[in-house]
Scaffold this motif. Structure first.
Motif, PDB file in Angstrom:
ATOM      1  N   LEU A  23       0.829  -1.212   0.000  1.00  0.00           N
ATOM      2  CA  LEU A  23       0.000   0.000   0.000  1.00  0.00           C
ATOM      3  C   LEU A  23       0.860   1.258   0.000  1.00  0.00           C
ATOM      4  O   LEU A  23       0.510   2.279   0.587  1.00  0.00           O
ATOM      5  CB  LEU A  23      -0.927  -0.018   1.224  1.00  0.00           C
ATOM      6  CG  LEU A  23      -1.842  -1.250   1.316  1.00  0.00           C
ATOM      7  CD1 LEU A  23      -2.557  -1.298   2.660  1.00  0.00           C
ATOM      8  CD2 LEU A  23      -2.849  -1.253   0.170  1.00  0.00           C
ATOM      9  N   ARG A  24       1.993   1.192  -0.693  1.00  0.00           N
ATOM     10  CA  ARG A  24       2.931   2.322  -0.646  1.00  0.00           C
ATOM     11  C   ARG A  24       2.375   3.577  -1.295  1.00  0.00           C
ATOM     12  O   ARG A  24       2.835   4.680  -0.986  1.00  0.00           O
ATOM     13  CB  ARG A  24       4.258   1.943  -1.294  1.00  0.00           C
ATOM     14  CG  ARG A  24       4.186   1.391  -2.699  1.00  0.00           C
ATOM     15  CD  ARG A  24       5.606   0.978  -3.130  1.00  0.00           C
ATOM     16  NE  ARG A  24       5.637   0.297  -4.416  1.00  0.00           N
ATOM     17  CZ  ARG A  24       5.508  -1.023  -4.545  1.00  0.00           C
ATOM     18  NH1 ARG A  24       5.285  -1.776  -3.478  1.00  0.00           N
ATOM     19  NH2 ARG A  24       5.588  -1.589  -5.733  1.00  0.00           N
ATOM     20  N   ASP A  25       1.391   3.459  -2.173  1.00  0.00           N
ATOM     21  CA  ASP A  25       0.793   4.666  -2.748  1.00  0.00           C
ATOM     22  C   ASP A  25      -0.071   5.394  -1.720  1.00  0.00           C
ATOM     23  O   ASP A  25      -0.219   6.616  -1.774  1.00  0.00           O
ATOM     24  CB  ASP A  25      -0.045   4.314  -3.978  1.00  0.00           C
ATOM     25  CG  ASP A  25       0.807   3.850  -5.155  1.00  0.00           C
ATOM     26  OD1 ASP A  25       2.015   4.153  -5.160  1.00  0.00           O
ATOM     27  OD2 ASP A  25       0.268   3.166  -6.039  1.00  0.00           O
ATOM     28  N   THR A  26      -0.647   4.610  -0.790  1.00  0.00           N
ATOM     29  CA  THR A  26      -1.465   5.220   0.266  1.00  0.00           C
ATOM     30  C   THR A  26      -0.591   5.862   1.331  1.00  0.00           C
ATOM     31  O   THR A  26      -0.896   6.945   1.843  1.00  0.00           O
ATOM     32  CB  THR A  26      -2.367   4.150   0.919  1.00  0.00           C
ATOM     33  OG1 THR A  26      -3.187   3.567  -0.086  1.00  0.00           O
ATOM     34  CG2 THR A  26      -3.247   4.755   2.004  1.00  0.00           C
ATOM     35  N   LEU A  27       0.515   5.189   1.663  1.00  0.00           N
ATOM     36  CA  LEU A  27       1.427   5.690   2.696  1.00  0.00           C
ATOM     37  C   LEU A  27       2.849   5.598   2.148  1.00  0.00           C
ATOM     38  O   LEU A  27       3.532   4.586   2.331  1.00  0.00           O
ATOM     39  CB  LEU A  27       1.285   4.869   3.981  1.00  0.00           C
ATOM     40  CG  LEU A  27       2.076   5.383   5.193  1.00  0.00           C
ATOM     41  CD1 LEU A  27       1.534   6.737   5.649  1.00  0.00           C
ATOM     42  CD2 LEU A  27       2.007   4.377   6.337  1.00  0.00           C
ATOM     43  N   ALA A 302      -4.015   2.805   6.685  1.00  0.00           N
ATOM     44  CA  ALA A 302      -5.105   3.751   6.453  1.00  0.00           C
ATOM     45  C   ALA A 302      -5.124   4.858   7.498  1.00  0.00           C
ATOM     46  O   ALA A 302      -5.263   6.047   7.170  1.00  0.00           O
ATOM     47  CB  ALA A 302      -6.439   3.012   6.445  1.00  0.00           C
ATOM     48  N   LEU A 303      -4.977   4.487   8.773  1.00  0.00           N
ATOM     49  CA  LEU A 303      -5.020   5.486   9.839  1.00  0.00           C
ATOM     50  C   LEU A 303      -3.819   6.426   9.760  1.00  0.00           C
ATOM     51  O   LEU A 303      -3.972   7.653   9.864  1.00  0.00           O
ATOM     52  CB  LEU A 303      -5.066   4.789  11.200  1.00  0.00           C
ATOM     53  CG  LEU A 303      -4.985   5.701  12.427  1.00  0.00           C
ATOM     54  CD1 LEU A 303      -6.073   6.762  12.407  1.00  0.00           C
ATOM     55  CD2 LEU A 303      -5.059   4.875  13.712  1.00  0.00           C
ATOM     56  N   THR A 304      -2.635   5.869   9.597  1.00  0.00           N
ATOM     57  CA  THR A 304      -1.438   6.710   9.555  1.00  0.00           C
ATOM     58  C   THR A 304      -1.483   7.654   8.360  1.00  0.00           C
ATOM     59  O   THR A 304      -1.111   8.830   8.459  1.00  0.00           O
ATOM     60  CB  THR A 304      -0.176   5.828   9.499  1.00  0.00           C
ATOM     61  OG1 THR A 304      -0.202   4.879  10.569  1.00  0.00           O
ATOM     62  CG2 THR A 304       1.076   6.679   9.630  1.00  0.00           C
ATOM     63  N   SER A 305      -1.962   7.152   7.231  1.00  0.00           N
ATOM     64  CA  SER A 305      -2.089   8.007   6.051  1.00  0.00           C
ATOM     65  C   SER A 305      -3.057   9.155   6.308  1.00  0.00           C
ATOM     66  O   SER A 305      -2.791  10.307   5.932  1.00  0.00           O
ATOM     67  CB  SER A 305      -2.560   7.178   4.859  1.00  0.00           C
ATOM     68  OG  SER A 305      -2.797   7.999   3.733  1.00  0.00           O
ATOM     69  N   SER A 306      -4.182   8.865   6.945  1.00  0.00           N
ATOM     70  CA  SER A 306      -5.153   9.925   7.227  1.00  0.00           C
ATOM     71  C   SER A 306      -4.568  11.005   8.121  1.00  0.00           C
ATOM     72  O   SER A 306      -4.812  12.200   7.927  1.00  0.00           O
ATOM     73  CB  SER A 306      -6.404   9.321   7.880  1.00  0.00           C
ATOM     74  OG  SER A 306      -7.094   8.489   6.982  1.00  0.00           O
ATOM     75  N   LEU A 307      -3.771  10.592   9.112  1.00  0.00           N
ATOM     76  CA  LEU A 307      -3.163  11.556  10.034  1.00  0.00           C
ATOM     77  C   LEU A 307      -2.091  12.395   9.348  1.00  0.00           C
ATOM     78  O   LEU A 307      -2.026  13.613   9.547  1.00  0.00           O
ATOM     79  CB  LEU A 307      -2.542  10.816  11.229  1.00  0.00           C
ATOM     80  CG  LEU A 307      -3.504  10.171  12.220  1.00  0.00           C
ATOM     81  CD1 LEU A 307      -2.751   9.233  13.162  1.00  0.00           C
ATOM     82  CD2 LEU A 307      -4.250  11.233  13.031  1.00  0.00           C
ATOM     83  N   ASP A 313     -10.429  11.012   5.934  1.00  0.00           N
ATOM     84  CA  ASP A 313     -11.074   9.713   5.715  1.00  0.00           C
ATOM     85  C   ASP A 313     -11.709   9.208   7.003  1.00  0.00           C
ATOM     86  O   ASP A 313     -11.270   9.539   8.108  1.00  0.00           O
ATOM     87  CB  ASP A 313     -10.051   8.674   5.239  1.00  0.00           C
ATOM     88  CG  ASP A 313      -9.494   8.994   3.866  1.00  0.00           C
ATOM     89  OD1 ASP A 313     -10.128   9.781   3.144  1.00  0.00           O
ATOM     90  OD2 ASP A 313      -8.422   8.461   3.521  1.00  0.00           O
ATOM     91  N   VAL A 314     -12.721   8.351   6.849  1.00  0.00           N
ATOM     92  CA  VAL A 314     -13.379   7.765   8.010  1.00  0.00           C
ATOM     93  C   VAL A 314     -12.675   6.464   8.377  1.00  0.00           C
ATOM     94  O   VAL A 314     -12.518   5.561   7.545  1.00  0.00           O
ATOM     95  CB  VAL A 314     -14.873   7.507   7.738  1.00  0.00           C
ATOM     96  CG1 VAL A 314     -15.514   6.767   8.908  1.00  0.00           C
ATOM     97  CG2 VAL A 314     -15.587   8.832   7.485  1.00  0.00           C
TER      98      VAL A 314
END
Length: 417
Positions: A23-27, A302-307, A313-314
């Protein structure tokens, strides 16, 4: 972007690494540091981590160290996944409460309190050192008991969010039952860490929970080890941790008749570390799927990316109540869907919670408040109060005996004992 993982020598870590690689594109990580006092484990896990990144073509740099301050220096986020006392302490948490007929488990009951008392002071010390090096860094806590540990961090003013894999696990399982993509499934997940219910399952703007239970209730109930009739009666899907409350005595009988989960995991970890030492291994082994923590990496990414990317994101997280559940104090930590951005987690509105669920949530929240008091201030009396307040204990004789047992089994980890 730099991320540090405290407890990086854990056998869980390759699951996390695999998620970072996929998921490197997300994070988009430029640097990842694994931190652990166990240098021998770090070598094995770190070596495999580098091979996983190389196999999947991730350009990020992976290093490891036993020096916490050096490891967290310059980190944008620090992920906590530590276990104070290791599997040996967990084995005790899961066994001595059974002597008085109480459930032995690492996140709830007397064993869960023991883990909280060992863990909170260590986590707060780590967080303070992170704050001194990087005042703007986020702390993502995956360390159990997540609710109590996250409450300790937030009470001390740290930039922290708690994370659990229960919600993402349900999302993935429900998606398979429904034949849809996981991201198409939204959960009305509400409660406390390891004390939650899925009150609706939304796909395409429609609540499909009734038909999910009608068509797949047997499979869901079997997965939870709960009666199908209970799910039909409740009209929701409880977290499997609620089995310790809804079927306490049955669970105790089961636990008395088999080796502890800690003993099983310790043997699994021995096998995993042997596998990790194979220089030809460059992917997470199949055995790791039995270790627990399914989908942990996806949730963490997902969480780290949102922060860090301020997406809004929810995510289902553990964070301050702040009026979300009006019958709880604002400083309680709840587990609900929240909008997550660079300022932190902001719980979405929650429908009034039914009394059948609200009563248990209120009782466990009171216990968690007392557990944190005991972890921060120590003292036999505070430990006794927390045990007496716990819905799974609640009797003077049990609380008295369990207090003595807890202190006896954890004396080396309790500065006040």
């Amino acid at each position: 972007m730099k991320l540090a993982v405290v407890g990086g020598g854990s056998t869980y870590t390759p699951e996390l690494i695999d998620g970072f690689a996929r998921l490197r594109d997300t994070l988009p990580l430029a640097e990842l540091v694994l931190i652990d006092p166990a240098a021998d484990r770090l070598e094995l896990v770190g070596g495999l981590a580098r091979r996983i990144f190389a196999r999947q073509g991730h350009p990020g740099r992976i290093s490891w160290t036993s020096d916490l301050d050096a490891g967290v220096d310059g980190a944008d986020a620090v992920l906590l996944q530590l276990r104070v006392g290791g599997q040996a302490a967990r084995n005790e948490d899961e066994t001595w409460p059974l002597d008085c007929g109480c459930v032995g488990q690492e996140t709830t009951g007397a064993g869960g309190l023991a883990k909280a008392l060992r863990t909170v002071p260590v986590v707060l010390d780590i967080a303070e050192r992170v704050r001194r090096r990087n005042p703007g860094a986020w702390i993502v806590d995956f360390t159990n008991p997540v609710g109590i540990v996250t409450r300790a961090l937030l009470t001390a003013g740290h930039r922290a969010v708690g994370l659990c894999n229960v919600a993402i696990g349900f999302q993935r399982k429900f998606a398979r039952h429904l034949g849809v993509a996981p991201e198409a499934v939204a959960l009305e997940h509400v409660g406390l860490n390891h004390l939650t219910w899925e009150r609706s399952v939304t796909v395409g703007g429609r609540n499909v929970l009734p038909e999910l239970l009608a068509e797949h209730g047997e499979a869901i109930a079997a997965d939870l080890h709960m009666p199908r009739e209970l799910l039909d009666r409740l009209g929701v899907v409880p977290s499997y941790y609620l089995r310790y409350f809804y079927q306490h005595d049955e669970v105790v009988r089961e636990l008395l008749g088999k080796p502890s989960r800690a003993a099983e995991v310790a043997e699994m970890e021995r096998q995993l570390l042997a596998l990790y030492g194979d220089p030809a291994l460059d992917e997470k082994p199949e055995l790791l799927g039995k270790r627990g923590g399914a989908f942990y990496s996806e949730a963490a990414v997902a969480l780290t990316s949102s922060l860090l990317r301020d997406t809004g994101d929810v995510q289902v997280v553990n964070t301050l109540n702040n009026g979300t559940l009006p019958f709880l104090p604002d400083d309680a930590v709840i587990e609900v869907p929240a909008s997550v951005d660079a300022r932190g987690a902001h719980p979405l509105p929650v429908r009034p919670l039914e009394p059948l669920f609200a009563g248990l949530v209120a009782g466990v929240t009171a216990y968690e408040h007392l557990a944190l008091e005991a972890a921060l201030k120590g003292g036999r009396g505070r430990v006794f109060d927390a045990l007496l307040a716990h819905p799974l204990i609640g009797q003077v004789a049990y609380a008295d005996r369990l207090t003595d047992d807890l202190v006896a089994h954890n004396r080396e980890h309790l500065a006040w004992a």
